[in-house]
Design an enzyme around this catalytic site. Structure first.
Site, mmCIF file in Angstrom:
data_model
loop_
_atom_site.group_PDB
_atom_site.id
_atom_site.type_symbol
_atom_site.label_atom_id
_atom_site.label_comp_id
_atom_site.label_asym_id
_atom_site.label_seq_id
_atom_site.Cartn_x
_atom_site.Cartn_y
_atom_site.Cartn_z
ATOM 1 N N THR A 82 58.390 46.079 65.279
ATOM 2 C CA THR A 82 57.665 46.830 66.046
ATOM 3 C C THR A 82 57.989 48.332 65.897
ATOM 4 O O THR A 82 58.857 48.742 65.322
ATOM 5 C CB THR A 82 57.531 46.513 67.687
ATOM 6 O OG1 THR A 82 58.724 46.453 67.906
ATOM 7 C CG2 THR A 82 57.126 45.112 67.712
ATOM 8 N N LYS A 111 64.970 50.828 64.200
ATOM 9 C CA LYS A 111 66.310 51.614 64.318
ATOM 10 C C LYS A 111 66.699 51.850 65.818
ATOM 11 O O LYS A 111 67.670 51.782 65.797
ATOM 12 C CB LYS A 111 65.863 52.929 63.420
ATOM 13 C CG LYS A 111 65.701 52.718 61.898
ATOM 14 C CD LYS A 111 65.161 53.982 61.215
ATOM 15 C CE LYS A 111 63.625 54.001 61.352
ATOM 16 N NZ LYS A 111 63.215 55.129 60.397
ATOM 17 N N ASP A 207 65.726 61.091 62.604
ATOM 18 C CA ASP A 207 65.643 59.649 61.897
ATOM 19 C C ASP A 207 66.885 59.396 60.830
ATOM 20 O O ASP A 207 67.457 58.431 61.080
ATOM 21 C CB ASP A 207 64.412 59.727 60.821
ATOM 22 C CG ASP A 207 64.467 58.294 60.132
ATOM 23 O OD1 ASP A 207 64.155 57.239 60.713
ATOM 24 O OD2 ASP A 207 64.524 58.368 58.928
ATOM 25 N N LYS A 211 70.089 56.554 61.560
ATOM 26 C CA LYS A 211 70.753 55.741 60.611
ATOM 27 C C LYS A 211 72.211 55.848 60.474
ATOM 28 O O LYS A 211 72.915 55.021 60.306
ATOM 29 C CB LYS A 211 69.865 55.963 59.217
ATOM 30 C CG LYS A 211 68.259 55.608 59.180
ATOM 31 C CD LYS A 211 67.637 56.211 58.090
ATOM 32 C CE LYS A 211 66.175 55.757 58.121
ATOM 33 N NZ LYS A 211 65.411 56.544 57.250
HETATM 34 N N1 HSE Z 1 60.403 58.109 57.893
HETATM 35 C C1 HSE Z 1 61.491 57.329 57.395
HETATM 36 C C2 HSE Z 1 61.819 58.067 56.095
HETATM 37 C C3 HSE Z 1 60.966 55.980 56.950
HETATM 38 O O1 HSE Z 1 61.206 58.984 55.690
HETATM 39 O O2 HSE Z 1 62.851 57.546 55.497
HETATM 40 C C4 HSE Z 1 62.031 54.970 56.494
HETATM 41 O O3 HSE Z 1 62.960 54.583 57.520
#
Ligand code: HSE
Length: 328
Positions: A82, A111, A207, A211
């Site tokens: 999701t 994530k 993002d 990670k």
């Molecule tokens: N938006 C993320 C990226 C998608 O551009 O790396 C993959 O996690």
């Protein structure tokens, strides 16, 4: 092995298409999108469900929900894909806990929940004797977690640095190659479907930071959080900055790096020589791991995309099938 799929956006659709196309011995018995759900213990006709979704905007029965599938369907592993919520991790954390409580394996590309609640979810999976796998959360198709777990087993990971956001890499490539403005390049990246639903997650480095947190906690179990990452995005970079770097034989990349001994946990734009091992074009991701025995290893591959991310999810599912389900 029976699987249930929660989430039918870009990643969910990629997984469903690959389950239908490839003879992997994985039977889909439950499926849910944000509006509806469908279950069939004998196996769902995936092509029919996807056609229904395309025509009507929903995959099944509007009186059924994702919770119904998770709590009632007959499956061995839940595929949770999701949309991510980096602030609360919900509703995905609740979905995963409900499946783990039923002693079901969980595979996710989500994530937010893994960055926020990795330790708790892993402990719960261990207690229930099932697997929680999240290869798809970091660097798309690149098998980072499998490499850490198997290929580099026994190595001490000393530090890591890499390009973990495909959207930023694409924007920086286009700005440098074509002299596009940041806004023009971002528009292209969104049109190609690589950016997050809220692209500020990409361009402000959130993002990549998420990670980085997932990687650090997986490798060092050091309980780091998103707020611990020293973060600068690419949203204020000008074409001039890229042109100046170019004149010096360099370019700019958004680099995520971690080194626990140096208390380093950072995402920031860095000027790199064009021949640097982390400089690639387009949406490619690259990650260098510094280890004690293997020394430096750099992994390169597609960091985003529907089928690319499905590759990571299917790798996790087949690992679970071979390791847990067929042995049971
Ligand atoms: N938006 C993320 C990226 C998608 O551009 O790396 C993959 O996690």
């Amino acid at each position: 092995m029976k699987v249930a799929l929660i989430g039918l956006g870009s990643v969910g659709r990629g997984v469903a298409e690959m389950l239908a196309k490839k003879d992997l011995g994985l039977v889909l018995t439950g499926i849910a999108d944000s509006k509806s759900a469908f279950m069939d213990p004998a196996g769902i006709d995936i092509a029919r469900v996807l056609a229904h979704k395309k025509k009507n905007g929903s995959c099944g029965d509007q009186n059924l929900t994702a919770e119904d599938i998770i709590k009632k369907a007959d499956y061995d592993a839940l595929i949770e894909v999701t949309p991510t919520n980096a602030l609360s991790g919900e509703p995905a954390i609740g979905y995963m806990k409900a499946a783990l409580n039923r002693k079901k394996h969980v595979v996710t590309s989500n994530k937010g929940p893994i960055a926020l609640a990795q330790k708790e979810l892993r402990a719960m999976a261990r207690k229930k004797g099932v697997a929680l796998r999240y290869e798809a959360t970091v660097a798309g198709a690149i098998p980072v977690m499998h490499t850490l777990e198997h290929g580099l087993a026994g190595n001490e990971i000393l530090a890591l640095y890499g390009v973990l956001n495909g959207t930023c890499n694409y924007i920086l490539t286009r700005m440098a190659a074509e002299g596009l403005t940041y806004e023009q390049a971002l528009l292209e990246a969104r049109e190609m479907g690589y950016a997050e639903a809220d692209p500020t997650y990409d361009v402000q480095g959130i993002d990549a930071a998420i990670k980085l947190v997932i990687l650090a906690n997986t490798i060092w179990d050091n309980g780091v959080k998103l707020g611990d990452v020293d973060r600068t995005g690419i949203d204020l970079l000008t074409p001039d900055a890229l042109r100046l770097a170019d004149e010096e034989g360099c370019t700019i990349r958004l680099i995520a790096e971690a080194n626990p001994k140096k208390h380093l946990l950072r995402v920031s734009p860095r000027i790199l020589d064009k021949n640097h091992p982390l400089v690639f074009e387009g949406t490619l991701n690259a990650l260098t791991l510094e280890t004690d025995m293997a020394k430096e290893i750099t992994l390169i591959g597609r960091g985003a995309g529907s089928i690319e991310t499905a590759s990571a999810i299917i790798g996790d599912l087949l690992y679970i099938r071979d390791r847990y389900v067929e042995r049971a």
